[in-house]
Motif scaffolding. Sequence first.
Motif, PDB file in Angstrom:
ATOM      1  N   UNK A 233       0.839  -1.203   0.000  1.00  0.00           N
ATOM      2  CA  UNK A 233       0.000   0.000   0.000  1.00  0.00           C
ATOM      3  C   UNK A 233       0.867   1.244   0.000  1.00  0.00           C
ATOM      4  N   UNK A 234       0.266   2.330  -0.423  1.00  0.00           N
ATOM      5  CA  UNK A 234       0.916   3.640  -0.308  1.00  0.00           C
ATOM      6  C   UNK A 234      -0.137   4.729  -0.376  1.00  0.00           C
ATOM      7  N   UNK A 251       5.810   2.662  -8.805  1.00  0.00           N
ATOM      8  CA  UNK A 251       6.548   1.978  -7.751  1.00  0.00           C
ATOM      9  C   UNK A 251       5.844   0.695  -7.332  1.00  0.00           C
TER      10      UNK A 251
ATOM     11  N   UNK B   6      16.979  -0.186  -5.885  1.00  0.00           N
ATOM     12  CA  UNK B   6      15.870   0.750  -5.995  1.00  0.00           C
ATOM     13  C   UNK B   6      16.324   2.108  -6.531  1.00  0.00           C
ATOM     14  N   UNK B 268       8.451   7.624  -3.587  1.00  0.00           N
ATOM     15  CA  UNK B 268       7.340   6.674  -3.739  1.00  0.00           C
ATOM     16  C   UNK B 268       7.851   5.243  -3.725  1.00  0.00           C
ATOM     17  N   UNK B 269       9.038   5.054  -4.313  1.00  0.00           N
ATOM     18  CA  UNK B 269       9.640   3.720  -4.291  1.00  0.00           C
ATOM     19  C   UNK B 269       9.916   3.291  -2.846  1.00  0.00           C
ATOM     20  N   UNK B 271       8.460   4.529  -0.259  1.00  0.00           N
ATOM     21  CA  UNK B 271       7.174   4.448   0.424  1.00  0.00           C
ATOM     22  C   UNK B 271       6.551   3.072   0.306  1.00  0.00           C
ATOM     23  N   UNK B 272       6.838   2.399  -0.807  1.00  0.00           N
ATOM     24  CA  UNK B 272       6.282   1.064  -1.003  1.00  0.00           C
ATOM     25  C   UNK B 272       7.134   0.018  -0.315  1.00  0.00           C
ATOM     26  N   UNK B 273       8.463   0.147  -0.458  1.00  0.00           N
ATOM     27  CA  UNK B 273       9.323  -0.927   0.023  1.00  0.00           C
ATOM     28  C   UNK B 273       9.620  -0.819   1.513  1.00  0.00           C
ATOM     29  N   UNK B 275       8.256   0.446   5.088  1.00  0.00           N
ATOM     30  CA  UNK B 275       7.156   1.025   5.855  1.00  0.00           C
ATOM     31  C   UNK B 275       7.658   1.602   7.170  1.00  0.00           C
ATOM     32  N   UNK B 279       5.035   7.906   5.451  1.00  0.00           N
ATOM     33  CA  UNK B 279       4.943   8.472   4.107  1.00  0.00           C
ATOM     34  C   UNK B 279       4.975  10.001   4.111  1.00  0.00           C
ATOM     35  N   UNK B 280       4.452  10.607   5.183  1.00  0.00           N
ATOM     36  CA  UNK B 280       4.473  12.074   5.249  1.00  0.00           C
ATOM     37  C   UNK B 280       5.896  12.600   5.229  1.00  0.00           C
ATOM     38  N   UNK B 283       7.272  12.264   1.710  1.00  0.00           N
ATOM     39  CA  UNK B 283       6.710  13.252   0.783  1.00  0.00           C
ATOM     40  C   UNK B 283       7.351  14.621   0.972  1.00  0.00           C
TER      41      UNK B 283
END
Lengths: 379, 317
Positions: A233-234, A251, B6, B268-269, B271-273, B275, B279-280, B283
């Motif tokens: 998820x994202x 991604x 990545x 974003x890469x 952000x997916x791989x 955790x 994410x904030x 960004x």
Amino acid sequence: MTNQATTLRRLTVGLLATGLLLAGCGGEDATDTATGDATTDTAAPDADTDAATASDTGGESTGDPADGSSDGESLRFAMILPGPIQDADYNAIAYEGLAGLEADYGIATEYSEQVAVADAERVAREYITDGVDVIGLHGGQFLTIATDLAAEFPDTTFVAESSGPMDAQPDNVWNIAREFAPGFYVQGALAGLMTETNTVAFLGGIDIPDYKASANAMFAGARSVAPEVELLFNFTGDQNDAVVARQSADALINEGADVLVLGLNNGIYGVAESSAAAADPALMTSSFTDKVTVAPDTFLVSTLWDFEGAFGQAIEGIQAGEASGVIPHEPGVGPDHPGRTAQRPRRRGDPGHRPVGPGRRRRGRRARQDRRGRRPLMS
Amino acid sequence: MDFLLDLVDADMLRTTLVVATPLLLAALGELLLERVGLLNLAIEGMVGVGAAMGFCVVFVAGRTVPTVLLAIAAAALSAILIGVVFGWLTLHLQANQITVGLALLILGLGASSLLYRGVVGVTTTPPSIGTLPLWRIPGLSEIPYLGRVLFQHDLFVYVGLSTLLPVWWVLHRTPLGLRLRAVGESPKAVDALGLPLARLRWSALVAGCALIGIAGSFFPLSLVGGYSDDIASGRGWLALMLVIFGRWRPWTIAAGALLFAYVEALQFQFGVTSKAIPPQFLRMLPYVLAIIVLVRVYGRAQAPAALTKPYDRESRF
């Protein structure tokens, strides 16, 4: 992916798409919905009928004491929308619903679009000063404003949306308790069945509770059919920025996701492009309006959300003299609004038809329908 | 090791080039304006108008080669139209550039929304025009890795990125460029030498606005395939910042555009791989990077001396 596999996949998609919408509408509606392809339906033809009905019913309803308006004029309803009405999404469905509300309930409607949270209170106050009876706030971000204004203006009724039932509901607030998550559960199950890489992903915009719940529901749905499926998820940080959505989808696809469940609004454009440019295109699902036309080859399904029906229930309650109530808004309990499901409106004599109440039978087509979902919903 | 892979993922670098293209085009357009002393704060509005115009022309006329070219031309013209108003107010009437720029910014954003509503109207079926087909350069696109990154784009990306060369060449390798840069430093000196000051400024203004409008049309035509209000989502502002970031030089601006697009894609890469990082926070990275680099380079950066200063031939200074 071979051609044969693609054909098989498409076929499954079609079947599942229908199944998903059936699930979305729930219960006895299943037979009605199956006759129309709900995913490709638009509200346009219905809007014409609404306009015609409006001219029929406008005169009748004027001066009807059941309107709940003391001066003998029709009830005035103002909707505050957070975005532009041409977004073909969340705001467009609410805007298109206004015509139906006028036709069904003989009310006068007006709206303000692109209202930021900071401006919403000012806009609402202007409507109140202008004599508007009911103010609808389309979006969970306006909940606090509705609560505050409700205390200050006890003679005005507010219709406020929230994630699930709101806390401490004032006496003059109708609450549309949105539950987006169950729709995502079904999409998750679909994703779990469709994935070939055994990886499915949820891509959201802003990580508000609604979408966190939706992501969890989607994962639960995927795991319910594919216990070993891998979940990604994202959140992009923006519901409508298609560029970041494209980067984020890149991604996810890179990481092996081949089905993307989207909690985005106009951001879906970017995801569709990301999928189209990928070496092996990913499949997508979305919500609110029918997005399948954006990428017919890769879009699995859209869960359609009917806000006209939800606001309609509030208006009906207000006209019946109830100043507050809770309207659960989730797949399976909403009213069966024909503009969204392509089914024929129920007429008197149809199975399941139930007259709504004295004095209201002639007012608009939708008022004649069975409002099955309404009964347990009133507080 | 995955972490390092990545960083140089082919698909991510490929998207980086695509996302950098409109940033670069808009920043080069803004560069031309600023080099002749015009600070155009309406850039985000111009990008929006270009995007709406580009979408609407293709939406109405269908997606064929001539209509796409027409859409790009229309996008350029619509931005030029705003630029003419800007030029008339700031050059002719000597109004404050910042005030006029902000007014035209709001006008541009409103006009793009209005244009889209006028042409497409209110619908619950999102209209889509699709993006331009990819043009795989024969031979080169077969190269493993590099072929995927560099040679599998649509024509808009190739042309857009190579705009850097003529802009750099004209500005820094021709007499015209020298004159244009001189206008931004000291219009009085240019005027005193008998050079056509107004014509130099207006030609840079028109060319710059055209590039900004074309950058706008890139969003629906090449990047997204659809239109929504505020489609540029601040990328016009980012281009304005890139001009400062690149210290008013084409090559460093291009490097900045690529860096931004890269860090944005990278977050974003990650952000997916991963955790582990919220994410904030990820960004925020492109903007934190912007501040760090700006602090690092701004001390040595020299803005054109006459930027935002109205020129009056009759004045004594």
